[in-house]
Design a protein around this motif. Structure first.
Motif, PDB file in Angstrom:
ATOM      1  N   ASN A   1       0.844  -1.199   0.000  1.00 20.29           N
ATOM      2  CA  ASN A   1       0.000   0.000   0.000  1.00 20.29           C
ATOM      3  C   ASN A   1       0.873   1.240   0.000  1.00 20.29           C
ATOM      4  N   TYR A   2       0.690   2.052  -0.995  1.00 19.57           N
ATOM      5  CA  TYR A   2       1.490   3.275  -1.107  1.00 19.57           C
ATOM      6  C   TYR A   2       0.812   4.190  -2.110  1.00 19.57           C
ATOM      7  N   TYR A   3       1.386   5.359  -2.259  1.00 21.11           N
ATOM      8  CA  TYR A   3       0.863   6.346  -3.197  1.00 21.11           C
ATOM      9  C   TYR A   3       2.008   6.845  -4.069  1.00 21.11           C
TER      10      TYR A   3
ATOM     11  N   ARG B   1      -1.785  12.126  -8.993  1.00 27.99           N
ATOM     12  CA  ARG B   1      -1.450  11.133  -7.980  1.00 27.99           C
ATOM     13  C   ARG B   1      -2.220   9.850  -8.239  1.00 27.99           C
ATOM     14  N   GLN B   2      -1.648   8.775  -7.718  1.00 32.97           N
ATOM     15  CA  GLN B   2      -2.201   7.438  -7.945  1.00 32.97           C
ATOM     16  C   GLN B   2      -2.117   6.639  -6.661  1.00 32.97           C
ATOM     17  N   GLU B   3      -3.224   6.031  -6.277  1.00 34.57           N
ATOM     18  CA  GLU B   3      -3.204   5.116  -5.137  1.00 34.57           C
ATOM     19  C   GLU B   3      -2.843   3.724  -5.652  1.00 34.57           C
ATOM     20  N   ALA B   4      -1.953   3.055  -4.962  1.00 36.44           N
ATOM     21  CA  ALA B   4      -1.468   1.754  -5.447  1.00 36.44           C
ATOM     22  C   ALA B   4      -2.560   0.703  -5.492  1.00 36.44           C
ATOM     23  N   TYR B   5      -3.582   0.852  -4.652  1.00 34.37           N
ATOM     24  CA  TYR B   5      -4.625  -0.164  -4.610  1.00 34.37           C
ATOM     25  C   TYR B   5      -5.627  -0.006  -5.749  1.00 34.37           C
ATOM     26  N   LYS B   6      -5.536   1.105  -6.482  1.00 31.56           N
ATOM     27  CA  LYS B   6      -6.445   1.337  -7.603  1.00 31.56           C
ATOM     28  C   LYS B   6      -5.797   0.860  -8.899  1.00 31.56           C
TER      29      LYS B   6
ATOM     30  N   PHE C   1       0.273   3.172 -14.795  1.00 33.74           N
ATOM     31  CA  PHE C   1       0.718   2.554 -13.544  1.00 33.74           C
ATOM     32  C   PHE C   1       0.736   1.043 -13.732  1.00 33.74           C
ATOM     33  N   GLN C   2       1.915   0.470 -13.619  1.00 29.13           N
ATOM     34  CA  GLN C   2       2.111  -0.968 -13.727  1.00 29.13           C
ATOM     35  C   GLN C   2       2.679  -1.457 -12.396  1.00 29.13           C
ATOM     36  N   LYS C   3       1.775  -1.911 -11.518  1.00 29.71           N
ATOM     37  CA  LYS C   3       2.203  -2.231 -10.154  1.00 29.71           C
ATOM     38  C   LYS C   3       3.203  -3.381 -10.114  1.00 29.71           C
ATOM     39  N   ALA C   4       2.946  -4.408 -10.894  1.00 27.77           N
ATOM     40  CA  ALA C   4       3.841  -5.572 -10.873  1.00 27.77           C
ATOM     41  C   ALA C   4       5.241  -5.181 -11.353  1.00 27.77           C
ATOM     42  N   ALA C   5       5.289  -4.307 -12.319  1.00 30.06           N
ATOM     43  CA  ALA C   5       6.572  -3.871 -12.861  1.00 30.06           C
ATOM     44  C   ALA C   5       7.153  -2.709 -12.070  1.00 30.06           C
TER      45      ALA C   5
END
Lengths: 112, 115
Positions: free
Chosen positions: A31-33, A50-55, A68-72
């Motif tokens: 969880n981060y921003y 801004r981007q919330e990581a959970y979105k 936003f590519q969370k896995a990468a």
């Protein structure tokens, strides 16, 4: 420790073109921003997006959008229909709890 | 004023002198941050305050650097016996609270030049 990397120290594009600024980060947190800030010659740091990581949905603010590519662990900024006023330093930032870490920035020149 | 205010905007000092940099955060913002930006570099975290206390001082470069915040509002960053490598722009930012997805609102910075 978290790190933020911006691999493009400087970029130039023609007015009205689209440009993408890269940002990668390293964290073990879930969880981060994430933020993009703009710093024009006036030195004032301005929040762009801004981007919330959970979105999963990518954030969009008018001509500015992110990929936003969370896995990468990638958080790139796309500026569409670039304008002369977009000329500035752009900083990617990571926030978790009370830690806010900035990348070294990308200097963007919009050419007339 | 609605924004974060920093003073002075520019400061030139001789090596060895002490300097004080001031930051007035946005009213109601409990968190306050100091960053240093050297030429061509990103933002280097120095210290942050939640209210009047500083939970994280890990970024202060040396014991010549100190900061305080009184009344949960104004903060002062003091650099003693300034050195040429202290030359940089010192940015202050405030937010509603530390974390909690509270974006930082920045002042225009103080450009410090040590001669």
């Amino acid at each position: 420790a978290q790190t933020v990397t911006q691999s493009q120290p400087e970029m130039s594009v023609q007015e009205a073109e689209t440009v993408t600024l890269s940002c990668t980060y390293d964290t073990s947190e879930n969880n981060y921003y994430l933020f993009w800030y703009k710093q024009p010659p006036s030195r004032q740091m301005i929040l762009v997006i801004r981007q919330e990581a959970y979105k999963q949905q990518n954030a969009t603010e008018n001509r500015f959008s992110v990929n936003f590519q969370k896995a990468a662990k990638s958080f790139s900024l796309k500026i569409s229909d670039s304008q002369l006023g977009d000329t500035a330093m752009y900083f990617c930032a990571f926030m978790n709890d009370d830690k806010i870490i900035f990348g070294k920035g990308t200097r963007l020149h919009i050419l007339p | 004023g609605a924004g974060v205010s920093q003073s002075p905007s520019n400061k030139v000092t001789e090596k060895g002198k002490d300097v004080e940099l001031r930051c007035d955060p946005i009213s109601g913002h409990t968190a306050l941050y100091w960053y240093r930006q050297s030429l061509g570099q990103g933002l280097e975290f120095l210290i942050y305050f939640q209210g009047n206390s500083a939970p994280d001082k890990s970024g202060l470069p040396s014991d010549r650097f100190s900061a305080e915040r009184t009344g949960g509002s104004v903060s002062t960053l003091t650099i003693q016996r300034t050195q040429q490598e202290d030359s940089a722009v010192y940015l202050c930012a405030s937010s509603l609270a530390a974390g909690l997805n509270s974006p930082l609102h920045f002042g225009n910075g103080t450009r410090l030049t040590v001669t």
